[in-house]
Design a protein around this motif. Structure first.
Motif, short mmCIF file in Angstrom:
data_model
loop_
_atom_site.label_atom_id
_atom_site.label_comp_id
_atom_site.label_asym_id
_atom_site.label_seq_id
_atom_site.Cartn_x
_atom_site.Cartn_y
_atom_site.Cartn_z
N ALA A 21 40.18 37.88 45.90
CA ALA A 21 39.32 38.31 44.81
C ALA A 21 40.08 38.31 43.49
O ALA A 21 41.20 38.81 43.42
CB ALA A 21 38.80 39.71 45.09
N PRO A 22 39.47 37.74 42.47
CA PRO A 22 40.08 37.84 41.14
C PRO A 22 39.97 39.27 40.63
O PRO A 22 39.24 40.09 41.18
CB PRO A 22 39.23 36.89 40.30
N VAL A 23 40.67 39.59 39.58
CA VAL A 23 40.55 40.90 38.96
C VAL A 23 39.26 40.92 38.14
O VAL A 23 39.03 40.03 37.32
CB VAL A 23 41.78 41.19 38.06
N HIS A 24 38.41 41.89 38.42
CA HIS A 24 37.13 42.00 37.73
C HIS A 24 37.17 43.00 36.58
O HIS A 24 36.39 42.91 35.65
CB HIS A 24 36.04 42.39 38.71
N HIS A 25 38.06 43.98 36.67
CA HIS A 25 38.19 45.02 35.65
C HIS A 25 39.68 45.28 35.42
O HIS A 25 40.49 45.15 36.33
CB HIS A 25 37.51 46.32 36.10
N SER A 26 40.02 45.70 34.21
CA SER A 26 41.42 45.98 33.92
C SER A 26 41.83 47.38 34.36
O SER A 26 42.99 47.73 34.30
CB SER A 26 41.71 45.79 32.43
N GLY A 27 40.89 48.18 34.81
CA GLY A 27 41.18 49.51 35.32
C GLY A 27 40.43 49.73 36.62
O GLY A 27 39.94 48.79 37.23
N ALA A 28 40.32 50.99 37.02
CA ALA A 28 39.65 51.33 38.27
C ALA A 28 38.18 50.94 38.24
O ALA A 28 37.54 50.95 37.19
CB ALA A 28 39.76 52.83 38.51
#
Length: 106
Positions: A21-28
């Motif tokens: 999975a790619p990163v969807h959000h830079s935080g939680a």
């Protein structure tokens, strides 16, 4: 801020079976809402995160981001009804967002 998808029909549901999975959000990630668009318009997974954004993910495309909307603050609640998503944020704002385009409605 990753959202992972397991297809238990393919490789079982062990921890190693998650699709990359790619990163969807830079935080939680604070909220996940599966949603069927009206009129057979398809399936979406709505994802809200601490980076003050809402991402519309396509489950049949490996959770690719099909649209994104910036929010005014941390989203504490998220719901989808018909062709809109509603996000309630920490600053008291309520965002009504059209699906699947992610255009702000109000």
């Amino acid at each position: 801020g990753r959202v992972c998808l397991w297809d238990c029909r393919q490789r079982g549901c062990s921890g190693g079976a998650a699709a990359a999975a790619p990163v969807h959000h830079s935080g939680a990630v604070s909220e996940l809402v599966p949603h069927s668009l009206p009129g057979g318009g398809g399936e979406l997974l709505l994802s809200a995160g601490a980076d003050k954004s809402l991402a519309l993910l396509e489950p049949r495309m490996g959770l690719a981001v099909v649209a994104r909307r910036e929010l005014s603050d941390f989203p504490y609640s998220l719901a989808a009804v018909g062709s809109v998503a509603v996000a309630g944020c920490g600053d008291g704002a309520v965002h009504v967002i059209e699906l699947p385009s992610a255009r702000r409605r109000l």
